[in-house]
Every structure is written in C-alpha cells, then in structure tokens.
Scaffold this motif. Structure first.
Motif, short mmCIF file in Angstrom:
data_model
loop_
_atom_site.label_atom_id
_atom_site.label_comp_id
_atom_site.label_asym_id
_atom_site.label_seq_id
_atom_site.Cartn_x
_atom_site.Cartn_y
_atom_site.Cartn_z
N ALA A 124 11.71 -1.34 -3.43
CA ALA A 124 12.09 -2.74 -3.31
C ALA A 124 12.67 -3.25 -4.62
O ALA A 124 13.40 -4.23 -4.64
N ASN A 125 12.32 -2.59 -5.72
CA ASN A 125 12.78 -2.95 -7.05
C ASN A 125 13.12 -1.66 -7.79
O ASN A 125 12.55 -0.61 -7.50
N PRO A 126 14.01 -1.74 -8.75
CA PRO A 126 14.35 -0.52 -9.49
C PRO A 126 13.20 -0.10 -10.41
O PRO A 126 12.40 -0.93 -10.84
N ALA A 160 6.31 -3.13 2.06
CA ALA A 160 4.87 -2.94 1.93
C ALA A 160 4.24 -4.14 1.22
O ALA A 160 4.51 -4.37 0.04
N ASP A 161 3.43 -4.89 1.93
CA ASP A 161 2.67 -6.00 1.36
C ASP A 161 1.28 -5.46 1.03
O ASP A 161 0.56 -5.04 1.94
N PRO A 162 0.89 -5.45 -0.23
CA PRO A 162 -0.42 -4.88 -0.60
C PRO A 162 -1.59 -5.51 0.15
O PRO A 162 -2.63 -4.88 0.29
N GLN A 163 -1.42 -6.72 0.66
CA GLN A 163 -2.50 -7.40 1.39
C GLN A 163 -2.48 -7.10 2.89
O GLN A 163 -3.36 -7.56 3.61
N ASP A 164 -1.48 -6.35 3.35
CA ASP A 164 -1.32 -6.07 4.78
C ASP A 164 -1.26 -4.55 5.00
O ASP A 164 -0.23 -3.93 4.80
N ILE A 165 -2.38 -3.97 5.42
CA ILE A 165 -2.47 -2.52 5.56
C ILE A 165 -1.46 -1.97 6.56
O ILE A 165 -0.92 -0.87 6.36
N GLU A 166 -1.15 -2.72 7.61
CA GLU A 166 -0.17 -2.24 8.59
C GLU A 166 1.22 -2.10 7.97
O GLU A 166 1.93 -1.14 8.24
#
Length: 79
Positions: free
Chosen positions: A10-12, A53-59
């Motif tokens: 998502a970021n370099p 990928a959201d670290p707070q959302d396992i799915e």
C-alpha cells in the motif's frame, strides 16, 4: 513449516526496511507484490504497508495475505 504469503504494498518500502526484513535491499513501489514468510508480512500489516489489510480487521488481513503453495520436492524417479 515455511508459511509463505504474497501481498501488494500500500506504501513504498526502501532498502533500509528490506534489510530489516531480511530481503534483498531495493526500492519497492506502491502496488509491488512481495512474497514473505507470514510473520514478516504481519509486521508490514501492523505498519499499514499491506494493501487492503486493516490491522484491526482479521478478515481483511486474511484476504490481503494470499498463501503461496510450496514447490513440491524433487522426486527420486527411477530411470
């Protein structure tokens, strides 16, 4: 077991971060696909560097980290 996953950035990330991860130091632009052991990939998820990928959302993490199948070991085929 060597649990490898593939994901997009998502970021370099640059050479310094690569060295910390134990991968060849070079520039990886946004959208680059990397394949790393799951533990190292999870470090990048926590830092917000993995696309989708959201670290707070396992799915979302499970969807972003795609398992890489191990190559089968060469067989000892009889001639």
């Amino acid at each position: 077991m060597n649990d490898m996953v593939s994901f997009k950035l998502a970021n370099p990330i640059g050479p310094y971060t690569c060295e910390q991860l134990g991968i060849p130091p070079k520039e990886h632009p946004v959208g680059a696909t990397l394949t790393l052991p799951r533990q190292q990939a999870l470090r990048l998820v926590s830092a917000g560097l993995v696309a989708g990928a959201d670290p707070q959302d396992i799915e979302s993490v499970q969807k972003a980290l795609k398992p890489v199948k191990a190559k089968p070991a060469p067989s000892d085929a009889a001639s």
